[in-house]
Design an enzyme around this catalytic site. Sequence first.
Site, PDB file in Angstrom:
ATOM      1  N   GLN A   1       0.848  -1.250  -0.106  1.00  0.00           N
ATOM      2  CA  GLN A   1       0.026  -0.137  -0.016  1.00  0.00           C
ATOM      3  C   GLN A   1       0.779   1.323  -0.156  1.00  0.00           C
ATOM      4  OE1 GLN A   1      -3.181  -1.378   3.255  1.00  0.00           O
ATOM      5  NE2 GLN A   1      -3.952   0.238   2.193  1.00  0.00           N
TER       6      GLN A   1
ATOM      7  N   ASP B   1      -2.624  -4.582  -0.175  1.00  0.00           N
ATOM      8  CA  ASP B   1      -2.102  -5.925   0.491  1.00  0.00           C
ATOM      9  C   ASP B   1      -2.973  -6.167   1.701  1.00  0.00           C
ATOM     10  OD1 ASP B   1      -1.253  -3.896   1.878  1.00  0.00           O
ATOM     11  OD2 ASP B   1       1.100  -4.747   1.905  1.00  0.00           O
TER      12      ASP B   1
END
Length: 498
Positions: free
Chosen positions: A71, A260
């Site tokens: 991220q 993620d």
Amino acid sequence: MTLVAGVDSSTQSCKVVVRDAATGALLRQGRAPHPDGTEVDPEAWWRALGAAVEAAGGLADVAAVSVAGQQHGMVALDEAGRTVRPALLWNDTRSAGAAADLVEEAGGGEAGGRFWADAVGSVPVASFTVTKLRWLARHEPAQAAQVSAVCLPHDWLTWRLAGAAGLAALRTDRGDASGTGYWSPATGEYRFDLLERAFGRRLQVPTVLGPAEPAGVLHPAAFRVAPAISSGEPSGLPWPPGPGQAWTGDGPLLGPGTGDNAAAALGVGAGPGDVVVSIGTSGTVFSVADAPAADPTGIVAGFADATGRYLPLVCTLNAARVLDAAAAMLRVGLDELAELALSAPAGADGLVMVPYLEGERTPNRPTASGAVHGLTLRTSTPAHLARAAVEGMLCALADGLDAIVAQGVTPRRVILVGGGARSAAVRRIAPQVFGCPVVVPPPGEYVADGAARQAAWVALGGAAAPEWAVEGIEEYEAEPVPAVRERYAAAREHVIER
């Protein structure tokens, strides 16, 4: 049989799984490493993706592919789609000052936190893209002047797989967009005013897709990426990108992808009432929720998930490495550390470890150090120290659970994942600390699995992601021991700043 592929492009490596779209059965997989560092040339991700795809047997027989990625981060592109500088990753902290400035400019303190929480669900920290854009504008103005678009790691990989057909073809999803600091989960819209506040002008940003909305079609040249990569030659996709290179013919669909954590929630099948606790190098505590979160303290990040719901999340800096440090001090392996911990009583007879070994993010104590309290002749044993390390790490994560509960989440159970979940002591002590049942799925690539499940959702065209059973789940229950957290709460107030 319809096959789908899921990609996890994480900080350390790229993993690819190929699964049956209907049942989720794993058919094959591959992986390749990423370079170390907190800034990386995105081409390294592309090369790793090619190698992982090759190890997984290619993508020629799949119906859809989705990419989940680390991220936040910042991939800055010029008008031709070339990267302006190496991508800054989520764990690059050089923008910490920029984060503080953005909060201060919004009123500072509680007022600044409330402004950002109301605007985008989260208060800026160094990991968020918005802070990295401010850092770039202030510290590298020549490079900043070249930037035409900004995207996230998973966005960039999806764009490349589609043929990199101009900046307008960039795509993302709600989950990853919610970690930028300039997209609102509550409204589903970009806050261009905040992007401009950070960077000084508006940039091209990816179109935000729905949970099962295709991002395009896999470019035929992507099938040639694996042998090209392994031979050291440039990838098979045309480069640099330009208009008219998107593939519109037949081929595997590209899912919107996600971040993620959102992918991990999808991979383990988390639903409302499930709290996922991931014990990796750092720790994360997140839950699928029906309403967006907005925590002005900044402890809870009000992210979106990959299904249309929300994903309030708390991150701690110290998780599995607390176990590693304790094992190193005792000169034992992790299995022996677990045995020692389980041989000591709950609460370790009053020995408490505050595990802020590298400072801490939750609470925000970046210069704090770890501490051990309650050391007596009775507690000066390896077993007591091992128990205190496990309990201290779990108490820090339980603080995150409390913060999520304060945002309206009612936990039904905790799903424990990550490398730290392999410890028998962690699994058995966790329900005593968390105060609710704990389930532990078998070790697996749950981020890649979540991406594959999203790809199946796209390929099968259903109203919801297909139900995939996670086999081999272990369940743990124990009576809560409130004294453990009470002693920890008292001890954490007395840590020493470095």
